[in-house]
Write a protein that holds these residues in place. Structure first.
Motif, PDB file in Angstrom:
ATOM      1  N   ASN A  45       3.322 -26.260 -30.136  1.00 54.53           N
ATOM      2  CA  ASN A  45       3.818 -26.739 -28.844  1.00 54.53           C
ATOM      3  C   ASN A  45       4.525 -28.082 -28.964  1.00 54.53           C
ATOM      4  OD1 ASN A  45       3.951 -26.140 -25.944  1.00 54.53           O
ATOM      5  ND2 ASN A  45       2.686 -27.989 -25.718  1.00 54.53           N
ATOM      6  N   GLN A  46       4.171 -28.866 -30.014  1.00 51.49           N
ATOM      7  CA  GLN A  46       4.839 -30.150 -30.218  1.00 51.49           C
ATOM      8  C   GLN A  46       6.317 -29.980 -30.566  1.00 51.49           C
ATOM      9  OE1 GLN A  46       2.603 -32.258 -33.197  1.00 51.49           O
ATOM     10  NE2 GLN A  46       0.912 -32.753 -31.804  1.00 51.49           N
ATOM     11  N   LEU A  47       6.672 -28.805 -31.093  1.00 49.18           N
ATOM     12  CA  LEU A  47       8.055 -28.543 -31.461  1.00 49.18           C
ATOM     13  C   LEU A  47       8.884 -27.990 -30.304  1.00 49.18           C
ATOM     14  CD1 LEU A  47       7.465 -26.822 -34.929  1.00 49.18           C
ATOM     15  CD2 LEU A  47       7.848 -29.255 -34.449  1.00 49.18           C
ATOM     16  N   VAL A  48       8.209 -27.539 -29.273  1.00 50.91           N
ATOM     17  CA  VAL A  48       8.908 -26.952 -28.123  1.00 50.91           C
ATOM     18  C   VAL A  48       9.610 -28.062 -27.342  1.00 50.91           C
ATOM     19  CG1 VAL A  48       8.616 -25.650 -25.972  1.00 50.91           C
ATOM     20  CG2 VAL A  48       7.229 -25.084 -27.978  1.00 50.91           C
ATOM     21  N   ARG A  49      10.829 -27.774 -26.888  1.00 49.43           N
ATOM     22  CA  ARG A  49      11.566 -28.755 -26.083  1.00 49.43           C
ATOM     23  C   ARG A  49      10.713 -29.211 -24.905  1.00 49.43           C
ATOM     24  NH1 ARG A  49      16.620 -25.371 -24.573  1.00 49.43           N
ATOM     25  NH2 ARG A  49      16.754 -26.974 -22.962  1.00 49.43           N
ATOM     26  N   LYS A  50      10.787 -30.485 -24.560  1.00 53.07           N
ATOM     27  CA  LYS A  50       9.935 -31.044 -23.514  1.00 53.07           C
ATOM     28  C   LYS A  50      10.140 -30.342 -22.178  1.00 53.07           C
ATOM     29  CE  LYS A  50       9.032 -35.709 -25.266  1.00 53.07           C
ATOM     30  NZ  LYS A  50       9.408 -35.433 -26.645  1.00 53.07           N
ATOM     31  N   ASN A  51      11.411 -30.024 -21.841  1.00 53.86           N
ATOM     32  CA  ASN A  51      11.632 -29.381 -20.549  1.00 53.86           C
ATOM     33  C   ASN A  51      11.042 -27.974 -20.511  1.00 53.86           C
ATOM     34  OD1 ASN A  51      13.906 -28.726 -22.363  1.00 53.86           O
ATOM     35  ND2 ASN A  51      14.678 -27.511 -20.640  1.00 53.86           N
ATOM     36  N   VAL A  52      10.980 -27.315 -21.678  1.00 56.49           N
ATOM     37  CA  VAL A  52      10.388 -25.984 -21.734  1.00 56.49           C
ATOM     38  C   VAL A  52       8.862 -26.085 -21.671  1.00 56.49           C
ATOM     39  CG1 VAL A  52      10.136 -23.889 -23.130  1.00 56.49           C
ATOM     40  CG2 VAL A  52      12.354 -25.032 -22.966  1.00 56.49           C
ATOM     41  N   GLN A  53       8.289 -27.122 -22.272  1.00 56.71           N
ATOM     42  CA  GLN A  53       6.842 -27.337 -22.175  1.00 56.71           C
ATOM     43  C   GLN A  53       6.409 -27.441 -20.720  1.00 56.71           C
ATOM     44  OE1 GLN A  53       5.298 -30.575 -24.563  1.00 56.71           O
ATOM     45  NE2 GLN A  53       6.688 -30.124 -26.252  1.00 56.71           N
ATOM     46  N   GLN A  54       7.242 -28.054 -19.911  1.00 52.32           N
ATOM     47  CA  GLN A  54       6.889 -28.288 -18.506  1.00 52.32           C
ATOM     48  C   GLN A  54       7.343 -27.157 -17.586  1.00 52.32           C
ATOM     49  OE1 GLN A  54       8.856 -32.012 -17.794  1.00 52.32           O
ATOM     50  NE2 GLN A  54       7.623 -33.126 -19.296  1.00 52.32           N
ATOM     51  N   LEU A  55       8.005 -26.160 -18.148  1.00 56.96           N
ATOM     52  CA  LEU A  55       8.610 -25.112 -17.333  1.00 56.96           C
ATOM     53  C   LEU A  55       7.577 -24.107 -16.841  1.00 56.96           C
ATOM     54  CD1 LEU A  55      11.381 -23.847 -16.415  1.00 56.96           C
ATOM     55  CD2 LEU A  55      11.302 -22.524 -18.527  1.00 56.96           C
ATOM     56  N   THR A  56       7.678 -23.746 -15.555  1.00 49.58           N
ATOM     57  CA  THR A  56       6.896 -22.647 -15.001  1.00 49.58           C
ATOM     58  C   THR A  56       7.787 -21.409 -14.998  1.00 49.58           C
ATOM     59  OG1 THR A  56       5.629 -24.121 -13.565  1.00 49.58           O
ATOM     60  CG2 THR A  56       5.640 -21.780 -13.004  1.00 49.58           C
ATOM     61  N   PRO A  57       7.441 -20.382 -15.777  1.00 46.47           N
ATOM     62  CA  PRO A  57       8.328 -19.221 -15.869  1.00 46.47           C
ATOM     63  C   PRO A  57       8.429 -18.478 -14.547  1.00 46.47           C
ATOM     64  CG  PRO A  57       6.229 -18.768 -16.928  1.00 46.47           C
ATOM     65  CD  PRO A  57       6.225 -20.225 -16.580  1.00 46.47           C
ATOM     66  N   TYR A  58       9.517 -17.746 -14.386  1.00 49.55           N
ATOM     67  CA  TYR A  58       9.719 -16.951 -13.175  1.00 49.55           C
ATOM     68  C   TYR A  58       8.632 -15.886 -13.085  1.00 49.55           C
ATOM     69  CZ  TYR A  58      11.818 -13.710  -9.849  1.00 49.55           C
ATOM     70  OH  TYR A  58      12.043 -12.877  -8.775  1.00 49.55           O
ATOM     71  N   GLN A  59       8.006 -15.803 -11.927  1.00 51.96           N
ATOM     72  CA  GLN A  59       6.926 -14.846 -11.726  1.00 51.96           C
ATOM     73  C   GLN A  59       7.503 -13.522 -11.244  1.00 51.96           C
ATOM     74  OE1 GLN A  59       3.551 -15.480 -12.554  1.00 51.96           O
ATOM     75  NE2 GLN A  59       4.668 -17.133 -13.551  1.00 51.96           N
ATOM     76  N   SER A  60       8.000 -12.738 -12.184  1.00 45.58           N
ATOM     77  CA  SER A  60       8.533 -11.427 -11.831  1.00 45.58           C
ATOM     78  C   SER A  60       7.399 -10.497 -11.408  1.00 45.58           C
ATOM     79  CB  SER A  60       9.271 -10.818 -13.017  1.00 45.58           C
ATOM     80  OG  SER A  60       8.357 -10.509 -14.059  1.00 45.58           O
ATOM     81  N   ALA A  61       7.783  -9.401 -10.756  1.00 39.94           N
ATOM     82  CA  ALA A  61       6.775  -8.439 -10.315  1.00 39.94           C
ATOM     83  C   ALA A  61       5.975  -7.907 -11.495  1.00 39.94           C
ATOM     84  CB  ALA A  61       7.449  -7.300  -9.561  1.00 39.94           C
ATOM     85  N   ARG A  62       6.628  -7.631 -12.596  1.00 37.07           N
ATOM     86  CA  ARG A  62       5.926  -7.096 -13.758  1.00 37.07           C
ATOM     87  C   ARG A  62       5.023  -8.148 -14.402  1.00 37.07           C
ATOM     88  NH1 ARG A  62       6.911  -3.597 -11.341  1.00 37.07           N
ATOM     89  NH2 ARG A  62       8.205  -1.765 -11.736  1.00 37.07           N
ATOM     90  N   ARG A  63       5.426  -9.399 -14.354  1.00 40.78           N
ATOM     91  CA  ARG A  63       4.582 -10.461 -14.928  1.00 40.78           C
ATOM     92  C   ARG A  63       3.303 -10.621 -14.118  1.00 40.78           C
ATOM     93  NH1 ARG A  63       5.616 -15.081 -18.243  1.00 40.78           N
ATOM     94  NH2 ARG A  63       7.841 -14.624 -18.257  1.00 40.78           N
ATOM     95  N   ILE A  64       3.415 -10.481 -12.787  1.00 41.08           N
ATOM     96  CA  ILE A  64       2.240 -10.611 -11.928  1.00 41.08           C
ATOM     97  C   ILE A  64       1.263  -9.467 -12.182  1.00 41.08           C
ATOM     98  CG2 ILE A  64       1.473 -10.565  -9.516  1.00 41.08           C
ATOM     99  CD1 ILE A  64       4.080 -12.035  -8.829  1.00 41.08           C
ATOM    100  N   GLY A  65       1.809  -8.279 -12.466  1.00 40.84           N
ATOM    101  CA  GLY A  65       0.962  -7.153 -12.845  1.00 40.84           C
ATOM    102  C   GLY A  65       0.516  -6.319 -11.661  1.00 40.84           C
ATOM    103  N   GLY A  66      -0.675  -5.766 -11.793  1.00 40.75           N
ATOM    104  CA  GLY A  66      -1.187  -4.833 -10.801  1.00 40.75           C
ATOM    105  C   GLY A  66      -1.462  -3.491 -11.437  1.00 40.75           C
ATOM    106  N   ASN A  67      -2.260  -2.676 -10.754  1.00 42.27           N
ATOM    107  CA  ASN A  67      -2.611  -1.359 -11.275  1.00 42.27           C
ATOM    108  C   ASN A  67      -2.648  -0.401 -10.109  1.00 42.27           C
ATOM    109  OD1 ASN A  67      -3.450   0.744 -12.872  1.00 42.27           O
ATOM    110  ND2 ASN A  67      -5.607   0.116 -12.895  1.00 42.27           N
TER     111      ASN A  67
END
Length: 352
Positions: free
Chosen positions: A4-26
């Motif tokens: 994680n120390q190698l990851v760009r700082k802005n990406v470390q702080q990024l909240t990814p887009y919560q797509s429908a598939r990422r949220i999940g469900g069954n």
């Protein structure tokens, strides 16, 4: 080693887009991603998988140009409209210097793409009617290179006033591109601004095959703009954005028969939407069903969280939009088949 120390700082702080598939469900009834509920059938006709595809498949461009009423040189095809959102930033925005502007509640990828690329963001929330705050935009245009406007808007479903879009285009002249995201325009085709391109060199339009064409899994989108904009995007797009099978199916979907099928889908979907909205409005637990120019409805329930959880546990997957819209108990429901819509009504009636 802490990678994680190698990851760009802005990406470390990024909240990814919560797509429908990422949220999940069954579940068995998926009404959370604005997809068409029935899968179309296509047969692959191209078997040249040993060769790289065309950088910009000619047949796909020609057929979409004819469908959209533009010239092929005014088009670029990409991996969904999501890639196009990012391509515009890569081509026109200097990281840490330029900004994009968007008007929440709206599609979340404008923000995520900008933050990923290190581009500043400015937000001017829409007004109480989910229309543009033109004065607020005017006061925030410094450093802005791209203005994203979604119409019909996701998640609210409303069309943006066309006179306001014209005012915005005048306001942004010689300073920024105005990007109108028309992902859902087939459900309200009369509202497209594609015929305005001749009068506004800084107008850009985003389209997709994911919604009305029922090809969300194909990942095929289009940017429509005047040639100088397209030329700039050609410099930053990947060399082979569309795989051979994707281009093959996209060309079939854009044939005369394919477009006629899409229009029939839209007619059926809009009719289903009207019946579904009327049935929802009759339920005591429903406070408001908002008008929609798209393939989904925003519904305000008396207790939206309870409704969402109860249906989730029954395998009916909806999308909670309370946080994104700033309105408590707001749920977005994609228009499904008649059977799926009836299942929702039945489940909601049981809560009463």
């Amino acid at each position: 080693m802490d990678i994680n120390q190698l990851v760009r700082k802005n990406v470390q702080q990024l909240t990814p887009y919560q797509s429908a598939r990422r949220i999940g469900g069954n579940g068995d009834v998926w009404l959370n991603a604005n997809e068409y509920p029935i899968a179309p059938h296509f047969e692959l006709t191209q078997q040249t998988l040993n060769r790289y595809p065309e950088p910009q498949p000619e047949q796909v461009l020609d057929r979409y140009a004819q469908y959209a009423g533009v010239m092929s040189e005014q088009l670029i095809v990409s991996r969904g409209a999501d890639e196009a959102i990012e391509l515009l930033m890569r081509a026109f925005c200097e990281p840490q210097q330029d900004s994009i502007l968007y008007c929440p509640p709206t599609y979340g990828m404008y923000q995520v793409s900008a933050e990923t690329l290190g581009i500043k963001t400015k937000t001017v929330p829409t007004n109480a009617q989910w229309q543009l705050d033109l004065e607020g935009i005017k006061n925030n245009l410094d450093t802005v290179k791209l203005i994203y406007v979604c119409s019909p808007n996701n998640p609210t479903g409303n069309l943006i006033n066309p006179e306001d879009i014209k005012t915005l285009l005048t306001m942004a002249k010689d300073q920024a591109l105005v990007v109108i995201d028309e992902a859902y325009i087939e459900f309200s085709p009369q509202a497209s601004v594609v015929t305005w391109l001749a009068n506004y060199p800084h107008l850009v339009i985003l389209r997709t095959l994911s919604k009305a064409f029922a090809l969300a899994g194909l990942r095929c989108g289009f940017t429509i703009a005047n040639k100088p904009v397209i030329d700039a995007l050609q410099k930053v797009i990947a060399p082979y954005p569309l795989a051979v099978p994707v281009a093959d199916i996209a060309a079939q979907a854009l044939s005369k028969e394919g477009i006629n099928n899409m229009k029939l889908h839209v007619l059926n979907m809009n009719n289903q939407k009207q019946k579904f909205a009327a049935a929802l409005a009759q339920l005591p637990i429903v406070e408001q069903v908002y008008p929609s120019a798209s393939n989904y409805l925003c519904v305000k329930f008396q207790d939206g969280k309870d409704v969402f959880n109860r249906l989730w546990n029954q395998g009916i997957i909806l999308r909670d939009q309370s946080k994104s819209t700033g309105i408590n108990n707001m749920t977005r429901i994609t228009i499904g088949t008649q059977a799926e819509c009836e299942a929702v009504i039945s489940a909601l009636s049981a809560i009463n």
